[in-house]
Design a protein around this motif. Sequence first.
Motif, PDB file in Angstrom:
ATOM      1  N   PHE A 173       0.832  -1.208   0.000  1.00  0.00           N
ATOM      2  CA  PHE A 173       0.000   0.000   0.000  1.00  0.00           C
ATOM      3  C   PHE A 173       0.865   1.258   0.000  1.00  0.00           C
ATOM      4  CE2 PHE A 173      -2.176   3.150   2.831  1.00  0.00           C
ATOM      5  CZ  PHE A 173      -3.135   3.559   1.931  1.00  0.00           C
ATOM      6  N   VAL A 174       1.865   1.286   0.913  1.00  0.00           N
ATOM      7  CA  VAL A 174       2.683   2.494   1.061  1.00  0.00           C
ATOM      8  C   VAL A 174       3.546   2.718  -0.180  1.00  0.00           C
ATOM      9  CG1 VAL A 174       4.626   3.490   2.326  1.00  0.00           C
ATOM     10  CG2 VAL A 174       2.692   2.489   3.570  1.00  0.00           C
ATOM     11  N   ARG A 228       3.204   1.538  -3.250  1.00  0.00           N
ATOM     12  CA  ARG A 228       2.502   1.785  -4.506  1.00  0.00           C
ATOM     13  C   ARG A 228       1.723   3.095  -4.462  1.00  0.00           C
ATOM     14  NH1 ARG A 228      -0.423  -2.614  -7.702  1.00  0.00           N
ATOM     15  NH2 ARG A 228      -2.091  -2.091  -6.256  1.00  0.00           N
ATOM     16  N   GLY A 229       1.515   3.604  -3.236  1.00  0.00           N
ATOM     17  CA  GLY A 229       0.681   4.795  -3.104  1.00  0.00           C
ATOM     18  C   GLY A 229       1.451   6.097  -3.078  1.00  0.00           C
ATOM     19  N   THR A 230       2.792   6.030  -3.065  1.00  0.00           N
ATOM     20  CA  THR A 230       3.580   7.261  -3.002  1.00  0.00           C
ATOM     21  C   THR A 230       4.546   7.310  -4.182  1.00  0.00           C
ATOM     22  OG1 THR A 230       5.148   6.129  -1.571  1.00  0.00           O
ATOM     23  CG2 THR A 230       3.463   7.463  -0.491  1.00  0.00           C
ATOM     24  N   PRO A 231       4.953   8.526  -4.581  1.00  0.00           N
ATOM     25  CA  PRO A 231       5.880   8.632  -5.707  1.00  0.00           C
ATOM     26  C   PRO A 231       7.252   8.067  -5.364  1.00  0.00           C
ATOM     27  CG  PRO A 231       4.824  10.744  -5.247  1.00  0.00           C
ATOM     28  CD  PRO A 231       4.524   9.846  -4.092  1.00  0.00           C
ATOM     29  N   LEU A 278       9.981   9.168  -6.327  1.00  0.00           N
ATOM     30  CA  LEU A 278      10.918  10.255  -6.048  1.00  0.00           C
ATOM     31  C   LEU A 278      10.878  10.627  -4.567  1.00  0.00           C
ATOM     32  CD1 LEU A 278      12.971  11.962  -7.510  1.00  0.00           C
ATOM     33  CD2 LEU A 278      11.217  13.676  -7.938  1.00  0.00           C
ATOM     34  N   VAL A 279       9.684  10.575  -3.955  1.00  0.00           N
ATOM     35  CA  VAL A 279       9.572  10.848  -2.521  1.00  0.00           C
ATOM     36  C   VAL A 279      10.287   9.755  -1.732  1.00  0.00           C
ATOM     37  CG1 VAL A 279       7.957  11.048  -0.604  1.00  0.00           C
ATOM     38  CG2 VAL A 279       7.433  12.151  -2.773  1.00  0.00           C
ATOM     39  N   PHE A 282      14.031  10.390  -2.027  1.00  0.00           N
ATOM     40  CA  PHE A 282      14.487  11.528  -1.231  1.00  0.00           C
ATOM     41  C   PHE A 282      14.441  11.206   0.256  1.00  0.00           C
ATOM     42  CE2 PHE A 282      13.665  15.311  -4.332  1.00  0.00           C
ATOM     43  CZ  PHE A 282      14.580  14.751  -5.202  1.00  0.00           C
ATOM     44  N   LEU A 283      13.404  10.461   0.643  1.00  0.00           N
ATOM     45  CA  LEU A 283      13.283  10.095   2.051  1.00  0.00           C
ATOM     46  C   LEU A 283      14.480   9.238   2.469  1.00  0.00           C
ATOM     47  CD1 LEU A 283      11.242  10.561   4.310  1.00  0.00           C
ATOM     48  CD2 LEU A 283      10.189   8.386   3.730  1.00  0.00           C
ATOM     49  N   TYR A 335       5.168  -3.510  -6.443  1.00  0.00           N
ATOM     50  CA  TYR A 335       4.367  -3.756  -7.644  1.00  0.00           C
ATOM     51  C   TYR A 335       4.427  -5.229  -8.057  1.00  0.00           C
ATOM     52  CZ  TYR A 335       3.676   1.226  -8.355  1.00  0.00           C
ATOM     53  OH  TYR A 335       3.283   2.528  -8.202  1.00  0.00           O
TER      54      TYR A 335
END
Lengths: 264, 234, 233
Positions: free
Chosen positions: C59-60, C62-65, C67-68, C71-72, C111
């Motif tokens: 969920f996490v 696949r649900g966020t970009p 690139l984020v 960077f994180l 994915y």
Amino acid sequence: MLAPSPVPPEAVAVRDLRKRFGAAEVLRGVSLTAREGEVVAILGASGSGKSTFLRCLNLLEVPDAGEITVAGEAVRWRQRRGGRVPADRGQVDRLRARVGMVFQGFNLWSHRTVLENVIEAPVHVQGRERAECVAEAEALLAKVGIADKRHDYPAQLSGGQQQRAAIARALAMHPRVMLFDEPTSALDPERVGEVLAVMQALAEEGRTMLIVTHEVAFARDVAHRLVFLHEGRIEEDGPPAETIAAPRSDRLRQFLARCRIGVA
Amino acid sequence: MGTLALLGFGPGGWGAALLGAAATTLLLALAGFALGLVLGGLAAAGRIAGPAPLRLLATGYTTLLRGVPDLLVIYLLYFGGSAALGGIAGWFGHAGYVGVPPFWVGAVALGLISGAYQAEVFRGAYAAVDRGQIEAARAVGMHRGLILRRVTVPLVARTALPGLGNVWQILLKDSALVSVTGLVELLRQAQVGAGSTRQPFPFYLTAGALYLAITTVSNLAFARAEARARRGLP
Amino acid sequence: MIDIAFLAESLRALAAGLPLTLGLTGGAVALGLVLAGLAAAGRLSGIAVLDGLARLYVFVFRGTPLLVQLFLIYYGLGQFRPDLQALGLWWFFREPYWCALLALTLNTGAYTAEIIRGGVLAVPHGAVLAGRACGMSRGLLLRRIVLPLAARQALPAYGNEVISVVKATSLASTITLLDLTGIAQKLIAQSFRALEVFVCAGAFYLAINLAIIGLVRLAETILAPDLRRPRPV
């Protein structure tokens, strides 16, 4: 014409219809005239060309040669590279609106309710008043026995109900002729009767109907005329009861034997 | 200043800025999706019914845009766009560098990318349309335009909806790439906050959480829309 | 007017980024497959804790970009440098390459987990019953019946996922790595000839994708011999 004709006028007349798909010649010169109020049952083995013949009548298939006249209006043709096509798309659409078609697979529009299916063409093709079409559609749905299903979507109906809705959809156009392309072949056996009953009621109203079917008993009891197609030609054409009781051709005899129904 | 206050809505807090940037992200994605809808529809129509050169062009477009990194497309439009605009301005006697508005660079890039995916969705949906229903429309005397409007397009739209939902999700996440142009969308705002407070972790984490919230909500919205559209479909 | 010399020069310069792009792709695809296998197993295990963990991971990520996520990991975790040094992990999180590989792996793993799960769920129940009826053990059933059928079912989607990884490696350029896209961006910024550089870099990516599509086709003919079309004589 001075004296009134004792026979009703021609509803559909077809002369020397020919159609080939690639190497296969499916129709090899079929001529047939149906008068108003006449119910013609068209029998034939699969591959005999009976469905193609019916589909040519409202130009869902374009015949390679031959003439088609519906309600006195003959289809006009235009030569094009690789064959001929109808000269006037507007004429084709007008002609189709006069011919009701009922398909083997129902072909109801799945994104519209039963009522919406019935009023679609009257409103959008014939440009009639919506309210008037709705009232008429409700009467038609009551007539075919599915008034309570009018706000359901086709997928929620049984096959028999879908086919009855499809018949109501075709009737809503006030067609001069109704074409039925194996209307009961896709149904569960216990659903066949309800559709045949609706068709019989239409025949008794005096509607002009051309019915491609495998239901020999229905053809015998309801049709005025039986036409037997074999390999793209009309093999027999006569009154149903006599023709079935005493087929002149071996082919019809063999065909009836294979149908194995109580013909007596 | 504690982490919570840092991300809050009080004085010195970045909460409002991040939420505003999230709205920019949404707008950017919406603009890209709308443009993609037009491009995708045209490309699908070109591939299905166009003459050979148009079919080739549409195939080339969908193949290229789906095969090349989205970041590269953004760079092309960002740098190439200003060069092209500079050239056009030059004809009118304006010399020097012309900047293109980053929002529109981003929207056009996302539109080009999502259009390629939407074209594939539409093409698949069109292939899945029941030919019998089209034939029934012909049989009642509908002309081509009427069939397209009353039967084909509604059927394609319904079938395409889940695929469009996927494209929207991809697009929302891709919109973060537009941050490289300096447009202050969600990720860029997080970068700014991270840089000025030297606390990158909470900022990127918050950005991630906001993206997750947006994708989750839009997932639910699409699921509802699909349930509505599936009415009547087996 | 096409400047052949510039195109040739660009292609030569871009080729230097090819090993990095291919290396990141290969590494992320291989490690991601392992991770995805574990996550899919968790989701299909029927054990609530494992299922929940796998579900959360998918969920996490696949649900966020991506690139984020990148960077994180690269910038965000840099904030905890002393702690990471104390744990002896700093050498890893200091390097953009490892951070990119980690982010790509975690992302594609999520994915791919769903692709594997979908493949396994698509295995016809009758095939499993038939295996059981011949007395196959759970392991044997998995190895001989379920996985081969799941693999051929999942293959087209997996091929697309591998191509997405190729494209996703371009994000490594945002954390200073000089992969194909990193070099392309540098060339564009120097020359301001965006279109030519784009065409050259695009050609590299399309060539890689074409090779992957070829490999997937090959895998398809090996995994699904019954669907193989007879060669025209």
